[in-house]
Design an enzyme around this catalytic site. Structure first.
Site, PDB file in Angstrom:
ATOM      1  N   GLU A  50      -4.101   5.354   7.910  1.00 51.28           N
ATOM      2  CA  GLU A  50      -3.238   5.456   6.737  1.00 51.28           C
ATOM      3  C   GLU A  50      -1.937   6.172   7.068  1.00 51.28           C
ATOM      4  O   GLU A  50      -1.928   7.200   7.743  1.00 51.28           O
ATOM      5  CB  GLU A  50      -3.956   6.250   5.638  1.00 51.28           C
ATOM      6  CG  GLU A  50      -5.216   5.558   5.158  1.00 51.28           C
ATOM      7  CD  GLU A  50      -5.227   5.353   3.666  1.00 51.28           C
ATOM      8  OE1 GLU A  50      -4.160   5.396   3.035  1.00 51.28           O
ATOM      9  OE2 GLU A  50      -6.313   5.150   3.130  1.00 51.28           O
ATOM     10  N   ASP A  51      -0.848   5.607   6.581  1.00 55.34           N
ATOM     11  CA  ASP A  51       0.413   6.339   6.455  1.00 55.34           C
ATOM     12  C   ASP A  51       0.943   6.888   7.772  1.00 55.34           C
ATOM     13  O   ASP A  51       1.315   8.055   7.841  1.00 55.34           O
ATOM     14  CB  ASP A  51       0.249   7.519   5.492  1.00 55.34           C
ATOM     15  CG  ASP A  51      -0.139   7.106   4.088  1.00 55.34           C
ATOM     16  OD1 ASP A  51      -0.076   5.907   3.780  1.00 55.34           O
ATOM     17  OD2 ASP A  51      -0.501   7.990   3.298  1.00 55.34           O
ATOM     18  N   CYS A  89       1.009   2.191   0.585  1.00 51.30           N
ATOM     19  CA  CYS A  89      -0.217   1.480   0.910  1.00 51.30           C
ATOM     20  C   CYS A  89      -0.550   0.339  -0.045  1.00 51.30           C
ATOM     21  O   CYS A  89      -0.896  -0.764   0.389  1.00 51.30           O
ATOM     22  CB  CYS A  89      -1.387   2.447   1.011  1.00 51.30           C
ATOM     23  SG  CYS A  89      -1.549   3.569  -0.389  1.00 51.30           S
ATOM     24  N   ASP A 252      -1.452   1.195   7.842  1.00 47.94           N
ATOM     25  CA  ASP A 252      -1.165   0.339   6.685  1.00 47.94           C
ATOM     26  C   ASP A 252       0.283   0.399   6.218  1.00 47.94           C
ATOM     27  O   ASP A 252       0.756  -0.496   5.522  1.00 47.94           O
ATOM     28  CB  ASP A 252      -2.124   0.622   5.529  1.00 47.94           C
ATOM     29  CG  ASP A 252      -2.037   2.041   4.979  1.00 47.94           C
ATOM     30  OD1 ASP A 252      -1.349   2.888   5.586  1.00 47.94           O
ATOM     31  OD2 ASP A 252      -2.680   2.317   3.948  1.00 47.94           O
TER      32      ASP A 252
END
Length: 644
Positions: A50-51, A89, A252
């Site tokens: 994530e991120d 996201c 993502d």
């Protein structure tokens, strides 16, 4: 799924696309190619972080401690210029799920807009893979930004989902999403091998202890993620599946430092993407292990790539290209991305890069980059940046974030990685400016960019927006560009468009007057008429904001009434946004804003709490306007709370 069923699905969609502003290249590449005969098929493993930007040694970061990812890169194809289609996201994951840019299917371009409806012809990739005979699992984040029910498209979607639960002999596609590097994880310090004194502070951020602390913590989170990646690969190896599994690693969307996640700069859109194809399946990929691909790729390419691996062409609506397999296509020249509503803040930005240059177009330049975001501002770095601004300690490069935007920006990433030197007015860069302008215009038309539709308007929706009588995109691109350029010579265009039969045309005519400010004073009577009588509430909201400097009492009263009305959250949120932009003029609406601060919709509540604090003079950069109870709700994307 039988070949005839696959062809029928393609034909069904092709009938509908007669109305579409559809990419001809996307349509052409799906001819009537047959599905490969079923035989041995590779398993597919997706490891999704994530991120994060590619803060890894294999991507040239000298500070990163990522030995497992670096080793993986040596036996994989590494994409040097991989980009998410959105810098957050939920909207990015819509693209991953469907192969569509989110702005092709309004309101999917807006963060956490779960009301976006997928037409029956648009099939999420897990459904397509299951039809191809794969056992498909997701562990466990979804956050798809549309009406899809995860339990219907996956064999299993939960924290326990795993390839080990598959029927004997079935090929699998297993997705594992790792929260380790999520934005919220820098709200607390993570100690490790990287210390604040080790890090490089980007040139657009102040060099403060808080900013350095956030960056150091994130590098230490990356080190944890790398260890988890190694553990997952070891598990695959222990199960004897490594030689039969194609492995994707990607993040993502871009990173989490201030001016990265949610923003259409390189830091918000640049990601890591590596694909490992074991020797048994090397015939599916042209590049040998250890190869590095410079051509731009985006996450619109992931769904077509999956289908190509199993011997199927992309469906006609898919807007990317397969990266490997029998339906792989040549590299593209550009990667596109954009920004619309992010949490409670409305914006409209489009961007394109070829890996070296980045062009950005701001359709609402009157709004600053640095609009306060309730979730973002939980990070100490954002708070520190704003404190430095209030104290008057920022130079022009660092102060720019809190100012209004230009219509266009152009950066040479080879010499300006932090995107500080805007070359859009540089005579030597005009050739590149023209090149990217044209590329972005072509792309917006090809995908039928829905960005001009106000959120919550009845024209939203995949097929609605492809009806040119309801959504005249070419005309709106002309009016929108004129509005964003804020040039008085376009007053006549706006004035003529105020009486147009199409509500979106009227909306953008008012936006043009709003962005001109005092120069639009002569249109006060027309704006008041629209405020009082227009059938579109979105037109009335922007008309109220535009006319407020000349008729504050009536405009603010109207906006306060809309903010407290029992309508879907998009409408009150737009009214609160207009009141916030009015600053002190909105003071009579304080009672209404105090009511909406208690809204059951978190975005309306957060935006209202910020507006109240500003108007009452109690706001500081450390003021918490975020609903801390909301972080564990499904609306937040099924994420756990931050861990100390």
């Amino acid at each position: 799924m039988r070949q005839t069923q696959w062809n029928r699905r393609q034909a069904l969609f092709a009938v509908g696309t007669s109305l579409a502003c559809f990419s001809t290249t996307a349509s052409a590449r799906v001819a009537s190619a047959g599905v490969a005969n079923r035989g041995p098929r590779p398993n597919i493993l997706w490891f999704v972080s994530e991120d994060n930007n590619p803060l890894m040694g294999c991507y040239g970061d000298p500070l990163a401690r990522t030995p497992n990812l670096d080793a993986f890169a040596k036996r994989s194809v590494l994409y040097e210029n991989a980009f998410s289609t959105s810098p957050v996201c939920s909207t990015s994951r819509f693209t991953i799920l469907t192969g569509l840019y989110p702005e092709s299917c309004s309101p999917a371009q807006h963060m956490r807009s779960t009301v976006a409806q997928l037409p029956k012809e648009i099939i999420p990739y897990p459904t397509l893979m299951r039809e191809a005979g794969y056992y498909c699992t997701n562990n466990f984040k979804t956050d798809y930004n549309c009406s899809v029910d995860p339990q219907e498209i996956w064999d299993e979607s939960s924290a326990k989902a795993h390839w080990r639960n598959r029927p004997q002999g079935a090929p699998f596609m297993a997705v594992f999403n790792y929260f380790t590097t999520h934005e919220s994880q820098i709200f607390f310090e993570t100690k490790g091998s990287i210390t604040p004194s080790d890090v490089r502070v980007p040139g657009y951020l102040p060099d403060t202890p808080e900013v350095r602390g956030d960056i150091a913590s994130y590098y230490n989170r990356m080190e944890i993620l790398d260890r988890q990646f190694g553990e997952r690969l070891a598990q695959l190896e222990a199960d004897g599946l490594a030689e039969d599994t194609i492995i994707f690693y990607y993040s993502d969307n871009g990173g989490v430092f201030p001016r990265s996640k949610r923003y259409a700069y390189d830091e918000g859109l640049r990601t890591a993407l590596m694909i490992h194809v074991p020797p048994k399946w090397q015939h599916l990929v042209d590049a040998p292990p250890g190869s590095r691909v410079k051509a731009p790729v985006t996450y619109a390419d992931l769904a077509p790539t999956l289908l190509s691996i199993v011997g199927r062409p992309a469906l006609p609506y898919m807007q990317g290209r397969a990266l490997l397999g029998p339906y792989a296509r040549p590299p593209l020249e550009f990667a596109f991305g954009g920004r619309n509503r992010m949490d409670e803040n409305y914006d409209f930005v489009r961007s394109v890069t070829d890996g070296r240059w980045r062009y950005i177009r701001n359709y609402t330049p009157e709004r600053p980059w640095g609009m306060h975001g309730s979730f973002e501002w939980l990070a100490k770095g954002y708070q520190s940046w704003e404190r430095e601004k209030i104290a008057g300690r920022l130079d022009s490069d660092r102060l720019r974030f809190f100012q209004s935007k230009p219509y266009e920006e152009l950066y040479d990433l080879s010499t300006d990685r932090d995107q500080l030197k805007d070359l859009s007015k540089d005579p030597a860069a005009q050739g590149q400016l023209i090149r990217f302008r044209a590329a972005l215009d072509r792309h917006m038309l090809a995908i039928c960019d829905n960005g001009f539709i106000p959120e919550g308007a009845p024209e939203e929706g995949y097929w609605n927006s492809r009806d040119r009588t309801r959504y005249p995109l070419e005309r709106l691109m002309t009016i929108g560009a004129a509005a964003a350029q804020r040039d008085r010579k376009n007053l006549g265009l706006f004035e003529r468009s105020l009486t147009d039969a199409n509500p979106i045309v009227r909306y953008w005519a008012v936006m043009g007057l709003l962005m001109l400010g005092e120069a639009a004073g002569a249109q006060k009577p027309q704006l008041l008429a629209l405020l009082r009588n227009d059938p579109s509430v979105q037109v009335r909201i922007v008309a109220a904001q535009a006319v407020a400097p000349f008729a504050a009492k009536e405009a603010v009263a109207f906006l306060g009434g809309v903010a407290t009305s029992e309508q879907s959250f998009e409408i009150p949120l737009q009214a609160v946004a207009a009141l916030t932009a009015l600053g002190g003029l909105a003071r009579p609406a304080l009672p209404a804003l105090k009511l909406t601060a208690k809204s059951s919709n978190e975005y309306v509540g957060e935006a209202s709490r910020y507006a109240v604090a500003r108007l009452e003079g109690t706001y500081t950069p450390a003021t918490v306007t975020f609903d801390l109870d909301a972080i564990s709700k499904p609306f937040r994307g099924e994420i756990p709370p931050p861990t100390p």
